[in-house]
Enzyme design. Structure first.
Site, PDB file in Angstrom:
ATOM      1  N   PRO A 119       0.827  -1.213   0.000  1.00 45.60           N
ATOM      2  CA  PRO A 119       0.000   0.000   0.000  1.00 45.60           C
ATOM      3  C   PRO A 119       0.857   1.258   0.000  1.00 45.60           C
ATOM      4  O   PRO A 119       2.046   1.219   0.335  1.00 45.60           O
ATOM      5  CB  PRO A 119      -0.798  -0.119   1.310  1.00 45.60           C
ATOM      6  CG  PRO A 119      -0.637  -1.523   1.766  1.00 45.60           C
ATOM      7  CD  PRO A 119       0.656  -2.010   1.218  1.00 45.60           C
TER       8      PRO A 119
ATOM      9  N   THR B  30       4.061   2.761   2.852  1.00 50.53           N
ATOM     10  CA  THR B  30       4.658   1.712   3.687  1.00 50.53           C
ATOM     11  C   THR B  30       6.187   1.740   3.685  1.00 50.53           C
ATOM     12  O   THR B  30       6.811   0.973   4.407  1.00 50.53           O
ATOM     13  CB  THR B  30       4.173   0.323   3.237  1.00 50.53           C
ATOM     14  OG1 THR B  30       4.345   0.197   1.823  1.00 50.53           O
ATOM     15  CG2 THR B  30       2.707   0.123   3.581  1.00 50.53           C
ATOM     16  N   GLY B  31       6.797   2.596   2.867  1.00 54.42           N
ATOM     17  CA  GLY B  31       8.256   2.748   2.902  1.00 54.42           C
ATOM     18  C   GLY B  31       8.990   1.992   1.818  1.00 54.42           C
ATOM     19  O   GLY B  31      10.138   1.589   2.025  1.00 54.42           O
ATOM     20  N   LYS B  32       8.369   1.807   0.665  1.00 62.03           N
ATOM     21  CA  LYS B  32       9.024   1.051  -0.416  1.00 62.03           C
ATOM     22  C   LYS B  32      10.239   1.804  -0.957  1.00 62.03           C
ATOM     23  O   LYS B  32      11.306   1.227  -1.163  1.00 62.03           O
ATOM     24  CB  LYS B  32       8.008   0.774  -1.539  1.00 62.03           C
ATOM     25  CG  LYS B  32       6.822  -0.066  -1.091  1.00 62.03           C
ATOM     26  CD  LYS B  32       5.878  -0.371  -2.229  1.00 62.03           C
ATOM     27  CE  LYS B  32       5.096   0.825  -2.686  1.00 62.03           C
ATOM     28  NZ  LYS B  32       4.163   1.338  -1.664  1.00 62.03           N
ATOM     29  N   THR B  33      10.085   3.104  -1.187  1.00 59.83           N
ATOM     30  CA  THR B  33      11.198   3.911  -1.708  1.00 59.83           C
ATOM     31  C   THR B  33      12.330   3.985  -0.687  1.00 59.83           C
ATOM     32  O   THR B  33      13.508   3.854  -1.037  1.00 59.83           O
ATOM     33  CB  THR B  33      10.704   5.327  -2.062  1.00 59.83           C
ATOM     34  OG1 THR B  33       9.608   5.228  -2.965  1.00 59.83           O
ATOM     35  CG2 THR B  33      11.817   6.143  -2.682  1.00 59.83           C
TER      36      THR B  33
ATOM     37  N   HIS C 273     -26.439  11.048  18.171  1.00 63.07           N
ATOM     38  CA  HIS C 273     -25.979  10.197  17.057  1.00 63.07           C
ATOM     39  C   HIS C 273     -24.691   9.461  17.445  1.00 63.07           C
ATOM     40  O   HIS C 273     -24.596   8.239  17.296  1.00 63.07           O
ATOM     41  CB  HIS C 273     -25.751  11.072  15.816  1.00 63.07           C
ATOM     42  CG  HIS C 273     -25.317  10.305  14.609  1.00 63.07           C
ATOM     43  ND1 HIS C 273     -26.166   9.940  13.597  1.00 63.07           N
ATOM     44  CD2 HIS C 273     -24.097   9.810  14.248  1.00 63.07           C
ATOM     45  CE1 HIS C 273     -25.503   9.274  12.683  1.00 63.07           C
ATOM     46  NE2 HIS C 273     -24.235   9.189  13.048  1.00 63.07           N
ATOM     47  N   GLU C 274     -23.690  10.216  17.938  1.00 63.81           N
ATOM     48  CA  GLU C 274     -22.411   9.603  18.299  1.00 63.81           C
ATOM     49  C   GLU C 274     -22.569   8.687  19.516  1.00 63.81           C
ATOM     50  O   GLU C 274     -21.924   7.629  19.590  1.00 63.81           O
ATOM     51  CB  GLU C 274     -21.358  10.679  18.577  1.00 63.81           C
ATOM     52  CG  GLU C 274     -21.060  11.588  17.403  1.00 63.81           C
ATOM     53  CD  GLU C 274     -20.587  10.846  16.164  1.00 63.81           C
ATOM     54  OE1 GLU C 274     -20.026   9.732  16.298  1.00 63.81           O
ATOM     55  OE2 GLU C 274     -20.796  11.359  15.049  1.00 63.81           O
TER      56      GLU C 274
ATOM     57  N   HIS D 280     -23.749   5.278  18.371  1.00 67.24           N
ATOM     58  CA  HIS D 280     -22.637   4.427  17.902  1.00 67.24           C
ATOM     59  C   HIS D 280     -21.920   3.781  19.091  1.00 67.24           C
ATOM     60  O   HIS D 280     -21.661   2.567  19.092  1.00 67.24           O
ATOM     61  CB  HIS D 280     -21.626   5.270  17.111  1.00 67.24           C
ATOM     62  CG  HIS D 280     -22.081   5.688  15.756  1.00 67.24           C
ATOM     63  ND1 HIS D 280     -22.567   4.809  14.822  1.00 67.24           N
ATOM     64  CD2 HIS D 280     -22.094   6.908  15.157  1.00 67.24           C
ATOM     65  CE1 HIS D 280     -22.871   5.459  13.711  1.00 67.24           C
ATOM     66  NE2 HIS D 280     -22.602   6.741  13.885  1.00 67.24           N
TER      67      HIS D 280
ATOM     68  N   ASP E  50     -22.314   6.537   7.166  1.00 71.97           N
ATOM     69  CA  ASP E  50     -22.556   5.263   7.853  1.00 71.97           C
ATOM     70  C   ASP E  50     -23.328   4.299   6.955  1.00 71.97           C
ATOM     71  O   ASP E  50     -23.011   3.107   6.884  1.00 71.97           O
ATOM     72  CB  ASP E  50     -23.346   5.497   9.147  1.00 71.97           C
ATOM     73  CG  ASP E  50     -22.602   6.406  10.117  1.00 71.97           C
ATOM     74  OD1 ASP E  50     -21.359   6.378  10.101  1.00 71.97           O
ATOM     75  OD2 ASP E  50     -23.267   7.135  10.870  1.00 71.97           O
TER      76      ASP E  50
END
Length: 617
Positions: free
Chosen positions: A211, A214-217, A432-433, A436, A509
């Site tokens: 992805p 992720t540090g490929k370079t 609302h929150e 959840h 949602d």
């Protein structure tokens, strides 16, 4: 000392050039004003009738007859002005008229040299000057990287061994398996004879897959730093140009340069920009991109690892790459650089914490547990945001409070304290929150609630409920997925029960819940339709995301899929509604506390939902 001398030499050359150009310009001006060849004033062209009138008035001081022209001088307002006019062929009395008016005249033959000198000073010399100026301005810029004469040259940045030695494996964390895989490449670049004695062939190409962020370079740079070799870095998009053939030429130049700097690592970032599947899409292939890819395939076949050149590339879309790139002999080895686990995240945080003033109270293990799904770039941003926040608050070190706040900034965006919302909307957002959080708390297997907030953040977010898993998960059960859907629908159910109405706040949602339900039916086989998958996810790669999934089922099956999705969402909605109805008083207490404090932490949520008592303000 050597760098200092080179710098001064370069500066001296530039100063010398400026002085040279100044002297040349000064010399031209000097010649222009002091030359013995006088630049004549352009003569005034007058009609022949006016010339005769001036002769009769005694204003013509001299006249020179050259074939059909008369050149001379007239006195006008105490000024001597040169003139010229053309003689009509039928005038036979010109000489007589001049004699009668005592005008000094003479006849001359046309002089080619004089005409040429006049023409040279008036026309040729200014033209030469303008051409020289145009050449100087245009071709001076053409020496740069965008010059038309350097279209076919590679745009790769070549880092020397000294520059690359600054980046090593100690600067890379969270990808231990990938580092182990790459140690063979490092050993080969350091001591190729060790492998050649046994007849072993080192991989020609290494593809880093994972992805974004992720540090490929960074990993590729660390390989070059560990091996102590040159590092040639180029982006896949640097090859593709408007002109056909330029990309292929740049590929050839890239490999030629790298062979000269061997041992060397060639790194192509975002390989999918040039290595996509050939001939895909509605309109066929792209000539320039495909020629570039063909040249890359040929070059990878043409060079051998004995030359000390290793090709590395990175891509987060390996599914769209051409199969010819991925076969043995090209990119032999595929190394997955995935999102780090909790141990990897802790290591990455330690790397990015170097050089920063971190408070002794900071526990990086706690931060690693609270950042599931974060990749290296997210964690680097987290540390940087905390440092900026600490500096803004004029603190001497980065504390745990700033680091936790920066987690919220990375996930949900910065707080928008300037956004004013009415008391009614604030109450709706709080319920609302709280809906959840309540459903998450009473749903078995659900991730614990870490924080609830009704402070607006980011774009369009009026509040959020943050859940963090206790540990990293790689497999998810059906009951956990259904529980997650109930949590997503908890906010909408809370609005229905308390206000007997619904708002647009649950839009995101509902989108997420619908997408999960669709995947349960079409991909996971977790529905009443049985363990069957519908559709294939490897359609044409240039048709965009909307057409990425191929439909391989009938319209009747599509109807059943839609009905099954509706059943799953309805059942999740009913479960959430039942939980909120059973704990309605606790929901009210949680919402009221949230309205008062605006932010509730894990301990606050657990105390209210377990005991049912409001917090002391």
């Amino acid at each position: 000392m050597t760098i200092f001398v080179k710098f001064h030499k370069l500066k001296l050359v530039k100063i010398t050039k400026i002085i040279g150009w100044f002297l040349l310009g000064f010399l031209l001006v000097l010649i222009f004003y002091n030359t013995k060849i006088s630049i004549p004033t352009p003569p005034v062209i007058i009609p022949y009738s006016e010339f005769l009138d001036l002769v009769e008035q005694g204003k013509v001081s001299e006249a020179i007859i050259i074939e059909d022209n008369i050149n001379g001088k007239i006195v006008k307002e105490a000024k001597v002005i040169p003139f010229t006019c053309q003689i009509p062929r039928f005038d036979q009395d010109l000489i007589k008229t001049l004699r009668e008016n005592k005008v000094l005249f003479k006849a001359e033959r046309p002089s080619g040299l004089a005409n040429f000198i006049n023409f040279f000073w008036a026309t040729i010399l200014p033209g030469i000057f303008l051409l020289f100026l145009f050449w100087f301005l245009l071709f001076r810029n053409m020496r740069g990287p965008e010059s038309p004469f350097t279209f076919g040259r590679s745009r790769a940045r070549i880092f020397s061994r000294e520059e690359q030695a600054k980046v090593t494996f100690s600067d890379v964390a969270g990808v231990d398996e990938a580092k182990e895989e790459l140690k063979e490449i490092i050993e080969f670049l350091k001591d190729p004879k060790k492998f050649q004695k046994l007849g072993a062939r080192i991989p020609k190409g290494v593809l880093l897959v994972g992805p974004p962020g992720t540090g490929k370079t960074l990993l590729a740079k660390a390989v070059a730093g560990e091996a102590g070799v040159h590092f040639s870095s180029v982006s896949g998009s640097d090859f593709v140009e408007m002109f056909v053939g330029v990309g292929a030429s740049r590929v050839r130049d890239l490999f030629n340069q790298s062979k000269k700097n061997a041992p060397c690592i060639i790194f192509i970032d975002e390989l999918d920009a040039v290595g996509r599947h050939r001939g895909a899409g509605i309109g066929g292939g792209h000539d320039e991109r495909e020629q570039t890819l063909n040249q890359l395939l040929v070059e990878m076949d043409g060079f051998n690892t004995g030359e000390g050149v290793i090709l590395m590339a990175a891509s987060n879309r390996p599914d769209v790459l051409d199969p010819a790139l991925l076969r043995p002999g090209r990119f032999d080895r595929h190394i997955v650089v995935d999102a780090p686990d909790v141990v990897g995240r802790e290591g990455i945080l330690k790397v990015h914490a170097k050089g920063k003033v971190i408070s002794k109270s900071v526990d990086l293990k706690v931060l690693a547990r609270r950042t599931p799904g974060f990749v290296g770039s997210d964690l680097a941003n987290l540390i940087n945001e905390a440092a900026l926040l600490s500096a803004r608050r004029k603190k001497k070190s980065i504390g745990m409070k700033e680091l936790e706040e920066s987690i919220d900034r990375v996930i949900a965006g910065p707080e928008r304290k300037s956004r004013l919302i009415s008391e009614k909307e604030k109450k709706i957002v709080a319920y609302h929150e709280a809906g959840h959080a309540l459903v998450a708390f009473f749903t078995p297997g659900s991730d614990p609630v870490h924080k609830i907030s009704i402070m607006p953040r980011g774009i369009g977010s009026l509040g959020y409920t943050l859940q963090l898993p206790i540990e990293d998960k790689y497999l998810v059960t059906k009951s956990e997925i259904l529980g997650k859907m109930s949590v997503l629908l908890g906010g909408r159910c809370s609005e229905e029960i308390i206000f007997d109405d619904v708002t647009t706040g649950a839009q995101n949602d509902l989108e997420k819940a619908t997408e999960i339900a669709r995947r349960m039916v079409t991909e996971y086989g977790m529905s009443g339709l049985g363990p069957i998958t519908f559709g294939r996810g490897h359609g044409e790669i240039f048709l965009g995301r909307d057409f990425a999934r191929e439909k391989n089922y009938s319209e009747e099956s599509a109807t059943k899929i839609d009905k099954e999705i509706g059943v799953i969402i309805s059942s999740a909605h009913e479960r959430a509604k039942a939980l909120i109805s059973e704990n309605k008083e606790k929901l009210k207490t949680l919402s009221e506390s949230l309205i008062e404090k605006e932010v509730l932490e894990t301990e606050d949520v657990e105390r209210i939902l377990k005991e049912g008592n409001a917090l002391a303000i």
